[in-house]
Design an enzyme around this catalytic site. Structure first.
Site, short mmCIF file in Angstrom:
data_model
loop_
_atom_site.label_atom_id
_atom_site.label_comp_id
_atom_site.label_asym_id
_atom_site.label_seq_id
_atom_site.Cartn_x
_atom_site.Cartn_y
_atom_site.Cartn_z
N ARG A 88 0.85 -1.19 0.00
CA ARG A 88 0.00 0.00 0.00
C ARG A 88 0.89 1.23 0.00
NH1 ARG A 88 -2.43 0.19 5.02
NH2 ARG A 88 -1.13 1.98 5.55
N ASN B 294 4.14 0.62 2.14
CA ASN B 294 4.10 -0.49 3.08
C ASN B 294 4.13 -1.80 2.30
OD1 ASN B 294 3.21 1.05 5.74
ND2 ASN B 294 1.95 1.81 4.06
N SER C 221 -2.80 -2.97 5.90
CA SER C 221 -4.09 -3.31 6.51
C SER C 221 -5.22 -2.38 6.10
CB SER C 221 -3.94 -3.31 8.04
OG SER C 221 -3.55 -2.03 8.50
N LYS D 178 12.47 2.39 5.45
CA LYS D 178 12.62 3.81 5.16
C LYS D 178 13.93 4.11 4.43
CE LYS D 178 8.80 4.75 7.37
NZ LYS D 178 8.40 3.38 7.72
N LYS E 118 12.54 9.81 10.60
CA LYS E 118 11.88 8.50 10.47
C LYS E 118 12.82 7.37 10.87
CE LYS E 118 8.34 9.21 6.98
NZ LYS E 118 7.75 8.58 5.78
N GLU F 273 7.60 0.24 11.11
CA GLU F 273 6.30 0.31 10.46
C GLU F 273 5.23 0.27 11.54
OE1 GLU F 273 6.26 0.91 7.32
OE2 GLU F 273 8.40 0.57 7.07
N GLY F 274 3.99 0.58 11.11
CA GLY F 274 2.86 0.41 12.01
C GLY F 274 2.28 1.71 12.56
#
Length: 506
Positions: free
Chosen positions: A156, A177, A182, A337, A396, A400-401
């Protein structure tokens, strides 16, 4: 008294209300339909619409488990969402879909370039233990020989609409991602909720313009095709899931669609693969006696997902197996990243897409500035700029998340603390996107209904399959729109910051 209140609300809802107003287009404006202030400030109407919206969300399966009992479905609530659909420029929405197939191809090509991955991630792996653990699995699988040549990717790409003074809005990528992307399931159910809100408001024409979202069907088309290519009709699709499953209904949407296609699905946590999984002599993966055709990760993207050393052993077992991984470990690493930052360097996109300059331009147009802060003059220079102007940058980490990025005063504090240390290679810097603010109501269980200033983030799901060194499927599968209050710089729906939304194309 009750009948008088009901009559008053009924009259407010069904009398002729102001339509969505459309500001005059100029070169420096986004064309935005705005729910009129007289509607936004009409508390009786808003409460009536909110009640209808919450019930519609429950009826349409826009659901989450509760914080109090996250592993039980005995008591559930609606997933957080906006009261009204949010305006999205058609031009930018279409651009995001058009570039998704380019990103699918790019991600796949990078995943096959071991030299690029090794060179790009070397400094990060030295500074960040989690990246190092993933990278060690990658090199071990490479040395041993990749057992499964078929690759399934479900990613995504997330964007915001960058709006600078006197300039038209542009589509700018936040991140891509490549693991556990999700909310396709719930996002596909939110449009019907917003249609109901618009109809109750008395706006059937606007309700009819709200598009459907085919994200579930697109993703499941890819998983089912991969299952078929594996070639064993008795094999199952394995959903690898987290220990805490508040977002289980989003996953169940995909599971149900696969069952409709006669594809058997089992759910297991990572440590259960260690306890009850095995590889046979042909490297076929079996879990509780079930042969696994596709291992679909909805966990594994955070250090918190590896609760014990056995979880790492399980991840390696899956990667060594004949099961088709979604994603495989190489594709997982492409989503870091650091790789995102390396792609902005001159000539890198051309290296991977040498025969398609138009695709290179489409991808590059979505980039903002991304900067390495590895030790050396280049890193020192950008660190100095960020410390002097922290509001213009995002720091960054390789995580993730949601909820991991660092902004403003905290950026200055963290960056100041690591600028003279090798550990700074665990981070990158990115230009901060400046999105336009919109007004909406965010409906969250247990929270008061109040008008908020918000920003939106658009995600587009991509699905691809590589078989025999060529892509046999390459789709832009659907979308996800999330909205959050302007006071929250970072964080997603699962983190309790963003809420689900629907694009109202303008």
């Amino acid at each position: 008294m009750h009948s008088q209140v009901h009559s008053r609300i009924h009259s407010q809802v069904h009398s002729r209300l102001p339509s969505l107003s459309v500001p005059k287009r100029t070169e420096s404006e986004i064309l935005i339909p705005v729910v009129p202030d007289e509607v936004l400030l009409n508390s009786n109407l808003i409460q009536h619409l909110a009640l209808n919206a919450k019930d519609a969300a429950l009826l349409n399966g826009v659901l989450m488990r509760t914080k109090e009992d996250p592993n039980s479905s005995e008591v559930i609530s609606y997933a957080p969402f906006t009261l009204f659909p949010s305006p999205v420029p058609t031009r930018l929405f279409n651009q995001a879909f058009e570039v998704q197939q380019d990103f699918n191809l790019l991600v796949d090509k990078i995943s096959m370039d071991s030299e690029f991955l090794k060179n790009s991630l070397a400094s990060t792996a030295e500074a960040d233990e989690f990246t190092a653990r993933l990278f060690n699995i990658y090199t071990q699988v490479l040395d041993e020989g990749i057992a499964q040549s078929i690759t399934l990717g479900v990613n995504r790409s997330d964007y915001m609409f960058d709006k600078r003074p006197k300039l038209i809005a542009t589509l700018k990528q936040v991140e891509i991602n490549t693991i556990a992307a999700s909310f396709a399931g719930l996002a596909a159910r939110v449009p019907e909720v917003h249609r109901q809100v618009m109809n109750v408001w008395g706006k059937p024409d606007e309700a009819a313009k709200i598009m459907s979202n085919k994200a579930v069907k697109g993703i499941c088309k890819g998983i089912a095709r991969a299952w078929h290519l594996y070639g064993s009709p008795d094999a199952a699709v394995l959903f690898l899931v987290e220990k805490i499953s508040r977002n289980i209904f989003d996953q169940r949407c995909l599971e149900m669609e696969l069952w409709k296609k006669n594809v058997r699905v089992i759910r297991r946590q990572m440590y259960e693969i260690y306890e009850r999984g095995l590889l046979d002599d042909n490297k076929k993966l079996f879990v509780d006696g079930n042969e696994i055709a596709v291992a679909y990760f909805r966990t594994g993207y955070s250090p918190d997902d590896y609760l014990c050393e056995e979880c790492w052993i399980a991840r390696l077992m899956i990667e060594r197996s004949m099961a088709i991984k979604c994603p495989n470990i190489a594709t997982h690493l492409v989503g870091t990243k650091k790789i995102q930052q390396e792609l902005v360097r001159e000539g890198v996109l051309e290296k991977f897409l040498p025969e398609d300059p138009a695709a290179v331009e489409r991808i590059r147009s979505t980039f903002v500035g991304l900067y390495s802060i590895d030790e050396g003059p280049e890193g020192d220079e950008i660190i100095a700029k960020a410390l002097a102007d922290p509001e213009s940058y995002v720091l960054k980490p390789q995580r993730e998340g949601g909820g991991n990025n660092i902004f403003g005063d905290e950026l200055r504090q963290v960056l100041g603390g690591i600028k003279d240390k090798a550990s700074r290679s665990a981070y990158i810097l990115m230009d901060r996107i400046k999105p336009q603010v919109v007004k909406n109501y965010l409906l969250q269980s247990g929270a008061a209904v109040k008008l908020s200033e918000c920003v939106v983030e658009l995600g587009v799901f991509g699905v691809y399959i590589r078989n025999c060194n060529r892509l046999s499927m390459n789709l832009a599968a659907g979308h996800l729109l999330r909205t959050k209050r302007t006071e929250f710089a970072d964080g997603g729906v699962s983190a309790g910051v963003a809420v689900l939304d629907t694009p109202y194309l303008i």
